[in-house]
Design an enzyme around this catalytic site. Structure first.
Site, PDB file in Angstrom:
ATOM      1  N   GLU A  46       0.863  -1.186   0.000  1.00  0.00           N
ATOM      2  CA  GLU A  46       0.000   0.000   0.000  1.00  0.00           C
ATOM      3  C   GLU A  46       0.905   1.243   0.000  1.00  0.00           C
ATOM      4  O   GLU A  46       1.980   1.234   0.618  1.00  0.00           O
ATOM      5  CB  GLU A  46      -0.849  -0.002   1.279  1.00  0.00           C
ATOM      6  CG  GLU A  46      -1.562   1.288   1.611  1.00  0.00           C
ATOM      7  CD  GLU A  46      -2.128   1.306   3.050  1.00  0.00           C
ATOM      8  OE1 GLU A  46      -1.487   0.713   3.954  1.00  0.00           O
ATOM      9  OE2 GLU A  46      -3.201   1.892   3.235  1.00  0.00           O
ATOM     10  N   ASN A 106      -6.902   6.288  -1.594  1.00  0.00           N
ATOM     11  CA  ASN A 106      -5.813   5.366  -1.312  1.00  0.00           C
ATOM     12  C   ASN A 106      -6.040   4.199  -2.266  1.00  0.00           C
ATOM     13  O   ASN A 106      -6.954   3.402  -2.055  1.00  0.00           O
ATOM     14  CB  ASN A 106      -5.886   4.934   0.167  1.00  0.00           C
ATOM     15  CG  ASN A 106      -4.699   4.092   0.585  1.00  0.00           C
ATOM     16  OD1 ASN A 106      -4.019   3.512  -0.266  1.00  0.00           O
ATOM     17  ND2 ASN A 106      -4.467   4.020   1.891  1.00  0.00           N
ATOM     18  N   LYS A 123      -9.385   2.183  -1.709  1.00  0.00           N
ATOM     19  CA  LYS A 123      -9.574   1.659  -0.342  1.00  0.00           C
ATOM     20  C   LYS A 123     -10.901   2.123   0.251  1.00  0.00           C
ATOM     21  O   LYS A 123     -11.172   3.323   0.340  1.00  0.00           O
ATOM     22  CB  LYS A 123      -8.420   2.113   0.540  1.00  0.00           C
ATOM     23  CG  LYS A 123      -8.412   1.543   1.951  1.00  0.00           C
ATOM     24  CD  LYS A 123      -7.141   1.989   2.656  1.00  0.00           C
ATOM     25  CE  LYS A 123      -6.999   1.387   4.045  1.00  0.00           C
ATOM     26  NZ  LYS A 123      -5.715   1.831   4.677  1.00  0.00           N
ATOM     27  N   GLU A 142      -5.825   8.811   7.917  1.00  0.00           N
ATOM     28  CA  GLU A 142      -6.355   8.394   6.606  1.00  0.00           C
ATOM     29  C   GLU A 142      -7.728   8.999   6.370  1.00  0.00           C
ATOM     30  O   GLU A 142      -8.044   9.332   5.218  1.00  0.00           O
ATOM     31  CB  GLU A 142      -6.410   6.868   6.503  1.00  0.00           C
ATOM     32  CG  GLU A 142      -5.035   6.226   6.467  1.00  0.00           C
ATOM     33  CD  GLU A 142      -5.095   4.789   6.028  1.00  0.00           C
ATOM     34  OE1 GLU A 142      -4.617   3.922   6.783  1.00  0.00           O
ATOM     35  OE2 GLU A 142      -5.599   4.521   4.937  1.00  0.00           O
ATOM     36  N   CYS A 168      -4.875  -2.922   3.022  1.00  0.00           N
ATOM     37  CA  CYS A 168      -4.574  -2.775   4.440  1.00  0.00           C
ATOM     38  C   CYS A 168      -5.753  -3.018   5.383  1.00  0.00           C
ATOM     39  O   CYS A 168      -6.159  -4.140   5.573  1.00  0.00           O
ATOM     40  CB  CYS A 168      -3.932  -1.417   4.679  1.00  0.00           C
ATOM     41  SG  CYS A 168      -3.007  -1.408   6.202  1.00  0.00           S
ATOM     42  N   ASN A 193       0.383  -1.040   5.459  1.00  0.00           N
ATOM     43  CA  ASN A 193       1.322  -0.306   6.317  1.00  0.00           C
ATOM     44  C   ASN A 193       0.709  -0.369   7.709  1.00  0.00           C
ATOM     45  O   ASN A 193      -0.246   0.373   7.989  1.00  0.00           O
ATOM     46  CB  ASN A 193       1.427   1.174   5.926  1.00  0.00           C
ATOM     47  CG  ASN A 193       2.155   1.435   4.623  1.00  0.00           C
ATOM     48  OD1 ASN A 193       3.214   2.043   4.609  1.00  0.00           O
ATOM     49  ND2 ASN A 193       1.582   1.019   3.502  1.00  0.00           N
TER      50      ASN A 193
HETATM   51  N1  ING Z   1      -3.083   0.541   8.765  1.00  0.00           N
HETATM   52  C1  ING Z   1      -3.538  -0.199   9.884  1.00  0.00           C
HETATM   53  C2  ING Z   1      -4.200  -1.520   9.500  1.00  0.00           C
HETATM   54  O1  ING Z   1      -5.397  -1.629   9.384  1.00  0.00           O
HETATM   55  C3  ING Z   1      -4.830  -0.262  11.940  1.00  0.00           C
HETATM   56  C4  ING Z   1      -4.408   0.614  10.793  1.00  0.00           C
HETATM   57  C5  ING Z   1      -3.912  -1.084  12.591  1.00  0.00           C
HETATM   58  C6  ING Z   1      -6.132  -0.260  12.296  1.00  0.00           C
HETATM   59  C7  ING Z   1      -4.353  -1.895  13.631  1.00  0.00           C
HETATM   60  C8  ING Z   1      -6.588  -1.074  13.346  1.00  0.00           C
HETATM   61  C9  ING Z   1      -5.686  -1.898  14.030  1.00  0.00           C
HETATM   62  O2  ING Z   1      -3.431  -2.460   9.367  1.00  0.00           O
HETATM   63  C10 ING Z   1      -3.734   0.895   7.618  1.00  0.00           C
HETATM   64  N2  ING Z   1      -3.015   1.595   6.735  1.00  0.00           N
HETATM   65  O3  ING Z   1      -4.913   0.598   7.413  1.00  0.00           O
END
Ligand code: ING
Length: 308
Positions: A46, A106, A123, A142, A168, A193
């Protein structure tokens, strides 16, 4: 036997100061490795061209738009498309898309083996928040910088099979996989990411993050009898750690290949798309088993309404 040799091209950290040309150079080196390994398709993370900029609060739209691409391919990525066409390898990678009419997404694309873009995904599930949040140890903006995707979850007849994409956070929502599963998807490719720590619960570190990451990919693959290829942007970007865990999951939900580092690393596996058929014809034969008359809440209702 419909073998599709996939190269999951993990990228190590991209610093805020790194330029797109250097990143594309790294992507081309991974593409060279993939060509030598006989890959048909190479999948990158991503937002593969830049640092994960949603961690930074910006209130000047000129600064924000500097992280976006207005054309694809463009001057920065043309060498990658040219190299892919020469090698006869298809590509998928994510980037920040600024459309001619001013919309911010995204986005990820899929090309064929001639370097022609045959699929685009934007996304849908944007995590995080849209205002500066002083209570977080780092920001995840985001919802500030992107609009939710407006293309749904399409799939394409490509590379001898049915290919879909997501990005993601999408991988954490079962609806993502099921909408593509209902279109017969045989391989879902995605980049991510994922911060190695929870900005709101600092005791939740990389191990727990990796546990949830695997859990989501394996269940999505198994419950829709599809291959899932997930590619990390990994390592420490300007002091902010991202998890690795680039992996390829088979239609049985088993992890068949996984990265070992937090750097640029190519993970290769020969995926037989016919391995999706047994699950689709038996335990997950949706036509025979699903009872949609009972599923209405899933699309009628967004949030929770508990019994009073
Ligand atoms: N990053 C993270 C993901 O969904 C996140 C944000 C991490 C949300 C952990 C909830 C828990 O992997 C992106 N870019 O969506």
């Amino acid at each position: 036997m419909r073998q599709l040799v996939v190269g999951a091209a993990q990228l190590g950290p991209i610093q805020k100061a790194d330029n797109r040309a250097d990143v594309v150079g790294r992507m081309i080196r991974l593409l060279d490795d993939a060509e030598r390994a006989g890959c048909d398709l190479v999948v990158y993370p991503e937002l593969a061209l830049t640092t994960f900029f949603p961690r930074w609060y910006m209130d000047d739209q000129v600064d924000v738009d500097g992280w976006f691409e207005t054309d694809m391919p463009n001057d920065a990525t043309a060498p990658l498309f040219t190299r892919a066409r020469e090698a006869g390898v298809a590509l998928s990678f994510g980037y920040a898309e600024l459309t001619p009419d001013g919309h911010h997404f995204n986005t990820s694309i899929l090309t064929d083996k001639t370097g022609t873009i045959v699929g685009k995904y934007r996304k849908v599930h944007l995590p995080g928040h849209d205002q500066f949040d002083p209570d977080r140890t780092f920001q995840h903006l985001e919802k500030r910088y992107f609009e939710p995707g407006d293309l749904g979850f399409p799939v394409w007849n490509a590379l001898g099979g049915v290919i879909g994409m997501c990005i993601c956070n999408d991988r954490r929502w079962p609806e993502t996989y099921r909408v593509m599963g209902l279109q017969g998807v045989e391989m879902i490719v995605l980049g991510f990411n994922t911060p190695a720590v929870n900005s709101q619960k600092s005791e939740e570190g990389a191990e727990k993050r990796l546990f949830h990451h695997r859990l989501c990919l394996q269940s999505g693959a198994y419950q829709n009898s599809t291959w899932v290829v997930a590619v990390a942007k990994a390592g420490i970007e300007d002091g902010h750690p991202l998890i690795g865990g680039t992996m390829i999951v088979n239609p049985n939900g088993e992890i068949v290949a996984e990265s070992q580092s937090l750097e640029d690393e190519l993970v290769v596996h020969s995926c037989d798309l016919d391995d999706t058929q047994f699950g689709k014809r038996t335990i997950f034969d949706f036509a025979r088993h699903r009872r949609i008359e009972h599923y209405g809440l899933i699309t009628r209702q967004t949030g929770v309404k508990a019994p009073n």
